[in-house]
Design a protein around this motif. Structure first.
Motif, PDB file in Angstrom:
ATOM      1  N   ASN A 162       0.784  -1.151  -0.281  1.00  0.00           N
ATOM      2  CA  ASN A 162      -0.004   0.032   0.003  1.00  0.00           C
ATOM      3  C   ASN A 162       0.923   1.281   0.076  1.00  0.00           C
ATOM      4  OD1 ASN A 162      -2.368  -1.263   0.082  1.00  0.00           O
ATOM      5  ND2 ASN A 162      -3.133  -0.879   2.222  1.00  0.00           N
ATOM      6  N   TYR A 166       0.514   3.840  -3.015  1.00  0.00           N
ATOM      7  CA  TYR A 166      -0.113   5.044  -2.865  1.00  0.00           C
ATOM      8  C   TYR A 166       1.034   6.410  -2.736  1.00  0.00           C
ATOM      9  CZ  TYR A 166      -4.453   2.206  -2.433  1.00  0.00           C
ATOM     10  OH  TYR A 166      -5.111   1.436  -2.811  1.00  0.00           O
ATOM     11  N   ASP A 189       4.914   6.433   4.941  1.00  0.00           N
ATOM     12  CA  ASP A 189       5.141   6.858   3.701  1.00  0.00           C
ATOM     13  C   ASP A 189       5.066   8.361   3.390  1.00  0.00           C
ATOM     14  OD1 ASP A 189       2.322   7.481   2.522  1.00  0.00           O
ATOM     15  OD2 ASP A 189       2.056   5.415   2.943  1.00  0.00           O
ATOM     16  N   GLY A 193      -1.804  10.229   1.209  1.00  0.00           N
ATOM     17  CA  GLY A 193      -2.523  10.445   2.279  1.00  0.00           C
ATOM     18  C   GLY A 193      -4.130   9.832   2.297  1.00  0.00           C
ATOM     19  N   ILE A 202     -11.416   2.666   6.780  1.00  0.00           N
ATOM     20  CA  ILE A 202     -10.307   1.784   5.842  1.00  0.00           C
ATOM     21  C   ILE A 202      -9.978   0.466   6.239  1.00  0.00           C
ATOM     22  CG2 ILE A 202      -9.311   4.007   4.893  1.00  0.00           C
ATOM     23  CD1 ILE A 202      -7.040   3.524   7.013  1.00  0.00           C
ATOM     24  N   GLY A 218      -5.535   0.713  -8.566  1.00  0.00           N
ATOM     25  CA  GLY A 218      -5.826  -0.798  -8.503  1.00  0.00           C
ATOM     26  C   GLY A 218      -5.928  -1.472  -7.100  1.00  0.00           C
ATOM     27  N   GLY A 219      -6.154  -2.821  -6.475  1.00  0.00           N
ATOM     28  CA  GLY A 219      -6.391  -3.098  -5.461  1.00  0.00           C
ATOM     29  C   GLY A 219      -7.569  -3.736  -5.190  1.00  0.00           C
ATOM     30  N   THR A 220      -7.794  -4.422  -4.101  1.00  0.00           N
ATOM     31  CA  THR A 220      -9.267  -4.935  -3.821  1.00  0.00           C
ATOM     32  C   THR A 220      -9.781  -4.641  -2.635  1.00  0.00           C
ATOM     33  OG1 THR A 220      -7.843  -6.518  -2.596  1.00  0.00           O
ATOM     34  CG2 THR A 220      -8.038  -7.109  -4.744  1.00  0.00           C
ATOM     35  N   LEU A 222      -9.096  -5.324   0.326  1.00  0.00           N
ATOM     36  CA  LEU A 222      -9.002  -6.455   1.363  1.00  0.00           C
ATOM     37  C   LEU A 222      -7.920  -6.161   2.253  1.00  0.00           C
ATOM     38  CD1 LEU A 222      -9.692  -9.519  -0.717  1.00  0.00           C
ATOM     39  CD2 LEU A 222     -11.123  -8.447   0.955  1.00  0.00           C
ATOM     40  N   GLY A 223      -6.818  -5.697   1.741  1.00  0.00           N
ATOM     41  CA  GLY A 223      -5.562  -5.724   2.523  1.00  0.00           C
ATOM     42  C   GLY A 223      -5.615  -5.349   3.853  1.00  0.00           C
ATOM     43  N   LEU A 224      -6.052  -4.196   4.067  1.00  0.00           N
ATOM     44  CA  LEU A 224      -6.015  -3.656   5.292  1.00  0.00           C
ATOM     45  C   LEU A 224      -7.065  -4.238   6.352  1.00  0.00           C
ATOM     46  CD1 LEU A 224      -5.901   0.446   5.094  1.00  0.00           C
ATOM     47  CD2 LEU A 224      -4.202  -1.089   5.567  1.00  0.00           C
ATOM     48  N   PHE A 250       1.121   3.708   9.399  1.00  0.00           N
ATOM     49  CA  PHE A 250       0.432   2.698  10.173  1.00  0.00           C
ATOM     50  C   PHE A 250       1.314   2.339  11.223  1.00  0.00           C
ATOM     51  CE2 PHE A 250      -1.794   2.720   5.971  1.00  0.00           C
ATOM     52  CZ  PHE A 250      -2.943   2.333   6.482  1.00  0.00           C
TER      53      PHE A 250
HETATM   54  P1  ADP Z   1      -6.708  -1.562  -1.489  1.00  0.00           P
HETATM   55  O1  ADP Z   1      -6.646  -3.087  -2.259  1.00  0.00           O
HETATM   56  O2  ADP Z   1      -7.883  -0.601  -2.114  1.00  0.00           O
HETATM   57  O3  ADP Z   1      -5.219  -1.004  -1.445  1.00  0.00           O
HETATM   58  P2  ADP Z   1      -6.711  -1.844   1.214  1.00  0.00           P
HETATM   59  O4  ADP Z   1      -7.446  -2.435   2.271  1.00  0.00           O
HETATM   60  O5  ADP Z   1      -5.191  -2.296   1.128  1.00  0.00           O
HETATM   61  O6  ADP Z   1      -7.379  -1.957  -0.131  1.00  0.00           O
HETATM   62  O7  ADP Z   1      -6.817  -0.273   1.685  1.00  0.00           O
HETATM   63  C1  ADP Z   1      -8.018   0.209   1.643  1.00  0.00           C
HETATM   64  C2  ADP Z   1      -7.929   1.819   1.111  1.00  0.00           C
HETATM   65  O8  ADP Z   1      -7.193   2.555   1.961  1.00  0.00           O
HETATM   66  C3  ADP Z   1      -7.154   2.061  -0.190  1.00  0.00           C
HETATM   67  O9  ADP Z   1      -8.371   1.686  -1.050  1.00  0.00           O
HETATM   68  C4  ADP Z   1      -6.516   3.240   0.016  1.00  0.00           C
HETATM   69  O10 ADP Z   1      -7.212   4.227  -0.924  1.00  0.00           O
HETATM   70  C5  ADP Z   1      -6.417   3.838   1.293  1.00  0.00           C
HETATM   71  N1  ADP Z   1      -5.139   3.222   1.697  1.00  0.00           N
HETATM   72  C6  ADP Z   1      -4.564   2.105   2.380  1.00  0.00           C
HETATM   73  N2  ADP Z   1      -3.033   2.624   2.414  1.00  0.00           N
HETATM   74  C7  ADP Z   1      -2.602   3.571   2.006  1.00  0.00           C
HETATM   75  C8  ADP Z   1      -1.578   4.464   2.154  1.00  0.00           C
HETATM   76  N3  ADP Z   1      -0.348   3.930   2.753  1.00  0.00           N
HETATM   77  N4  ADP Z   1      -1.646   5.764   1.673  1.00  0.00           N
HETATM   78  C9  ADP Z   1      -2.745   6.364   1.201  1.00  0.00           C
HETATM   79  N5  ADP Z   1      -3.957   5.498   1.085  1.00  0.00           N
HETATM   80  C10 ADP Z   1      -3.856   4.241   1.600  1.00  0.00           C
END
Ligand code: ADP
Length: 266
Positions: A162, A166, A189, A193, A202, A218-220, A222-224, A250
């Motif tokens: 992430n 981003y 990072d 933001g 989030i 891109g992305g799903t 799900l990560g967070l 984080f």
């Molecule tokens: P994604 O697959 O969309 O990255 P995550 O669950 O990992 O899904 O993150 C949820 C949302 O939080 C992301 O869509 C993104 O907009 C935001 N996000 C996560 N990490 C960051 C970061 N380091 N900087 C900016 N935005 C972030």
């Protein structure tokens, strides 16, 4: 219909109950919306790497490459895209296990320093491709922690990916410190933001900040949610601090139990 809201006039117990029900309805509605967006998104996410894999593999197969350098480039893209596909499939697999409450951790004494180095090594190429630097800042001594080393690596990979995704310019910093009370791991990072009003959501499954931006990066979504789940299963907590246009941090906090071992490998 989740949009139906209770009219709440009183401040007594019934009034409080009414507010709780409205909050619940709002979060269910958000879940439904984000879940719907997820399924249209996931097919795109799966298709993109497959398109790359097929395209570049075909070029190589048909002998349409001029130089070894070009061949190397294509092979490297094929490799990266297959890694991306693997992560996506792993996330989906974990999600389905999580929904069935089936995730089990393999608890062992783990050295976060090793986990950090392994995870950073894995995303280095991605960062270099965007001309971002990744720094590691470890303040010894760091105690060994009880946890699942593989899951912790996945947590770190999700946060690092992430951070790289981003961030357009600058750097990513992984910091590890320990006090008597807790071990603190942070990933910062200098990226785009996260808007303050989106911060509470989030960590929800499928939630993605701003649709247009989500599509661009891109992305799903799900990560967070996996990060939070895994960290909490290991007794930790996750915090986030972010400022638009400045960057995001984080922070993972693992409070020490009394019988914690000290030491570790430098
Ligand atoms: P994604 O697959 O969309 O990255 P995550 O669950 O990992 O899904 O993150 C949820 C949302 O939080 C992301 O869509 C993104 O907009 C935001 N996000 C996560 N990490 C960051 C970061 N380091 N900087 C900016 N935005 C972030």
């Amino acid at each position: 219909n989740w949009e139906a809201r209770l009219q709440v006039g009183s401040q007594d117990e019934i009034g409080m109950l009414g507010h709780s029900i409205n909050d619940l309805a709002a979060s269910l509605q958000r879940y439904r919306d984000t879940r719907r967006a997820f399924f249209s998104n996931i097919s795109h996410e799966l298709r993109t790497p497959v398109t790359y894999l097929q395209g570049y593999a075909k070029v190589l197969k048909d002998g349409l490459v001029d130089s070894d350098k070009e061949k190397e480039q294509y092979l490297s893209i094929i490799y990266q895209e297959s890694v991306r596909l693997e992560h996506l499939i792993n996330d989906l697999f974990d999600l389905s296990k999580m929904e069935e409450g089936q995730i089990k951790l393999n608890m062992e004494w783990m050295d976060l320093k090793v986990t950090i180095k392994t995870a950073v090594q894995k995303v280095k190429l991605k960062a270099e491709n965007k001309r971002l630097s990744i720094q590691i800042d470890i303040h010894d001594p760091i105690p060994l922690l009880r946890g699942d080393q593989k899951r912790m690596e996945q947590v770190l990979l999700n946060l690092l990916e992430n951070a790289i995704r981003y961030t357009e310019k600058g750097s990513v910093l992984v910091r590890l410190t320990a006090t008597k009370e807790a071990t603190i791991l942070s990933v910062s990072d200098t990226g785009i933001g996260i808007p303050e009003k989106e911060l509470p959501y989030i960590f929800e499954r499928f939630y993605r900040v701003e649709k247009s931006r989500a599509r661009e990066y891109g992305g799903t979504g799900l990560g967070l949610s996996l990060v939070k789940k895994y960290v909490e299963m290991q007794g930790g907590t996750v915090r986030v601090a972010s400022q638009m246009g400045v960057g995001t941090t984080f922070i993972l906090i693992f409070t020490h139990e009394k019988k914690q071992r000290r030491g570790g490998i430098s």
